[in-house]
Design a protein around this motif. Structure first.
Motif, short mmCIF file in Angstrom:
data_model
loop_
_atom_site.label_atom_id
_atom_site.label_comp_id
_atom_site.label_asym_id
_atom_site.label_seq_id
_atom_site.Cartn_x
_atom_site.Cartn_y
_atom_site.Cartn_z
N PHE A 55 -6.61 4.18 6.92
CA PHE A 55 -5.97 3.08 7.69
C PHE A 55 -4.35 3.39 8.37
O PHE A 55 -3.56 3.87 9.37
CB PHE A 55 -4.96 1.38 7.04
CG PHE A 55 -4.76 0.46 7.14
CD1 PHE A 55 -5.03 -0.07 8.41
CD2 PHE A 55 -3.49 0.48 6.83
CE1 PHE A 55 -4.29 -0.34 9.27
CE2 PHE A 55 -1.96 0.28 7.88
CZ PHE A 55 -2.24 -1.22 8.68
N HIS A 56 -3.37 4.28 6.73
CA HIS A 56 -1.95 5.17 7.14
C HIS A 56 -2.73 6.54 6.88
O HIS A 56 -3.36 6.79 6.42
CB HIS A 56 -1.41 3.87 7.08
CG HIS A 56 -0.14 4.76 5.39
ND1 HIS A 56 -1.37 4.33 4.74
CD2 HIS A 56 0.69 5.18 4.89
CE1 HIS A 56 -0.40 4.95 3.62
NE2 HIS A 56 1.08 6.08 4.07
N ASP A 57 -1.13 7.42 7.56
CA ASP A 57 -1.11 8.27 8.11
C ASP A 57 -1.19 9.14 6.38
O ASP A 57 0.00 9.79 6.37
CB ASP A 57 -0.97 8.80 9.31
CG ASP A 57 0.31 8.67 9.22
OD1 ASP A 57 1.34 7.62 8.24
OD2 ASP A 57 1.54 9.34 10.19
N SER A 105 0.67 -0.86 -0.13
CA SER A 105 0.34 0.29 0.01
C SER A 105 1.11 1.28 -0.09
O SER A 105 0.55 1.90 -0.65
CB SER A 105 -0.76 0.12 0.97
OG SER A 105 -0.47 0.63 1.93
N CYS A 106 2.19 1.42 0.36
CA CYS A 106 2.82 2.22 0.17
C CYS A 106 4.58 1.48 0.62
O CYS A 106 4.35 0.76 0.29
CB CYS A 106 2.71 3.39 1.65
SG CYS A 106 3.01 5.14 1.26
N LEU A 107 5.36 2.61 0.61
CA LEU A 107 6.58 2.25 0.44
C LEU A 107 7.18 1.51 2.19
O LEU A 107 8.99 1.77 1.63
CB LEU A 107 7.61 3.09 -0.56
CG LEU A 107 6.98 2.84 -1.71
CD1 LEU A 107 8.39 3.56 -2.13
CD2 LEU A 107 7.50 1.23 -2.01
N HIS A 108 6.64 2.66 3.18
CA HIS A 108 7.49 2.35 4.28
C HIS A 108 7.69 1.12 4.70
O HIS A 108 7.30 0.24 4.01
CB HIS A 108 7.09 3.08 5.63
CG HIS A 108 6.20 4.25 5.54
ND1 HIS A 108 6.41 5.57 5.77
CD2 HIS A 108 4.33 4.21 4.85
CE1 HIS A 108 5.26 5.83 4.66
NE2 HIS A 108 4.69 5.84 4.45
N ASP A 109 9.03 0.99 5.52
CA ASP A 109 9.68 -0.49 5.49
C ASP A 109 10.07 -1.29 4.54
O ASP A 109 10.82 -2.49 4.82
CB ASP A 109 8.80 -1.03 6.60
CG ASP A 109 9.04 -0.22 8.08
OD1 ASP A 109 9.66 0.40 8.19
OD2 ASP A 109 7.70 -0.43 8.97
N PRO A 168 5.93 12.43 3.07
CA PRO A 168 6.18 12.42 1.76
C PRO A 168 4.91 11.96 0.61
O PRO A 168 5.27 11.79 -0.76
CB PRO A 168 6.83 11.78 1.65
CG PRO A 168 6.21 10.42 2.94
CD PRO A 168 5.90 11.70 3.95
N HIS A 169 3.71 11.60 1.04
CA HIS A 169 2.59 11.27 0.28
C HIS A 169 1.98 12.54 -0.62
O HIS A 169 0.36 12.56 -0.91
CB HIS A 169 1.19 10.73 1.30
CG HIS A 169 2.09 9.58 2.50
ND1 HIS A 169 2.35 10.11 3.05
CD2 HIS A 169 2.16 8.47 2.07
CE1 HIS A 169 3.07 8.93 3.46
NE2 HIS A 169 2.41 7.92 3.13
N PHE A 170 2.84 13.66 -1.02
CA PHE A 170 2.07 14.85 -1.28
C PHE A 170 1.85 14.88 -3.01
O PHE A 170 1.01 15.21 -3.48
CB PHE A 170 3.03 15.93 -2.18
CG PHE A 170 4.45 14.99 -2.50
CD1 PHE A 170 5.13 14.98 -3.83
CD2 PHE A 170 5.37 14.70 -1.80
CE1 PHE A 170 5.73 14.65 -4.38
CE2 PHE A 170 6.66 14.65 -1.93
CZ PHE A 170 6.67 14.33 -3.42
ZN LIG Z 1 2.48 6.05 3.33
#
Ligand SMILES: [Zn+2]
Length: 297
Positions: free
Chosen positions: A190-192, A65-69, A126-128
């Motif tokens: 779910f995530h910020d 869903s996103c690139l964290h971790d 960073p989710h711009f």
């Molecule tokens: Zn994210």
């Protein structure tokens, strides 16, 4: 060392090609643009439209869903090493790429953006890319970087970026209007990752479920979230494409509300097949707005 690696790769490639009996017709030099994220990749496609010698490639394309971790793979490294230009989202999204960014130049799509500050993480958000006006700025940054790498086509890149900007401005106005009659403007995600999206469409993030990357909420957190649902009469909670959903389901059951799904547009598997470039980007934003309209109807 990298030079040697590139030479070896080129040698291996030419051997492979000659092995397949491919004719050795000289091709115009291709500018391969390694794009770290799917949104950067889609916008690079849009900006380089009509220029066959530019080839955007997507570095990270996993079901996430996103690139964290995220951890860089050997395949990602090969894509990056084989590219002429590296284009990144920036603003801290590419933590997994720190070592590479220290030793090579890159095109930072976050240049010139009005970034939001994440108080909890004490870093830039960073989710711009989920704000269409920011995506237009990303396209402008890409056009400038591509123009420096390939000055012969600079005018095309600039014209394409301007067309992207106009389209995205229209998209934002249209969707803002569609959302204008929403009975509730508070979101629980779910995530910020939706602060810029909320800013773009006059919505507010009441809370995000996730306390730590990838984790579901604690019992205490669930109590807090239920209180927010009651306070703002929130009609739905949102999960994310490729993200976990057990907390959202538990919350929905607790208050008999809906579960919707938002899409960060971070993986090609989250896009409709065959859709590329600006159309694919627009689809992501449209599908998120529609998810909210449906869940809050
Ligand atoms: Zn994210």
């Amino acid at each position: 060392m990298r030079k040697l690696y590139c030479t070896l790769t080129a040698l291996l490639l030419s051997l492979l090609l000659s092995g397949c009996g491919a004719p050795s017709v000289p091709q115009p030099e291709t500018l391969t643009v390694a794009c770290t994220t799917c949104p950067v990749y889609l916008l690079a496609q849009a900006v380089s439209e009509g220029v066959d010698t530019v080839e955007p490639v997507l570095v990270v394309d996993q079901q996430l869903s996103c690139l964290h971790d995220y951890t860089l793979t050997m395949g990602d490294m090969k894509t990056i090493e084989g590219s002429s230009l590296l284009a990144i989202n920036g603003a801290g999204m590419e933590e997994f790429l720190e070592d590479v960014l220290e030793r090579r130049t890159y095109l930072d799509c976050s240049q010139g953006l009005d970034l939001l500050w994440n108080e909890e993480e004490e870093e830039n958000d960073p989710h711009f890319w989920l704000d269409p006006s920011c995506a237009a700025q990303m396209a402008e940054n890409l056009a400038r970087g591509l123009g420096e790498a390939d000055p012969d086509h600079a005018d095309t890149f600039t014209a394409n970026a301007e067309a992207v900007s106009l389209r995205l401005n229209d998209l934002q106005q249209e969707l803002k209007e569609a959302l204008s009659a929403l009975p509730c403007r508070q979101l629980i995600t779910f995530h910020d990752g939706f602060s810029y999206f909320a800013r773009a469409f006059d919505l507010e993030i009441a809370a995000s479920v996730e306390e730590e990357e990838g984790s579901e909420a604690s019992a205490r957190r669930i109590t807090e979230l239920v209180a927010l649902i009651d306070q703002y009469h929130i009609p739905a909670v949102f999960t994310e494409t490729n993200g976990p959903d057990s907390t959202a389901k538990a919350l929905a059951q607790e208050r008999d509300i809906r579960v919707g799904t938002l899409n960060m547009g971070m993986s090609s598997d989250s896009l409709p097949e065959g859709l590329t470039g600006l159309e694919a980007y627009e689809w992501v934003i449209r599908s998120d707005v529609n998810a909210i309209l449906e869940a809050y109807a």
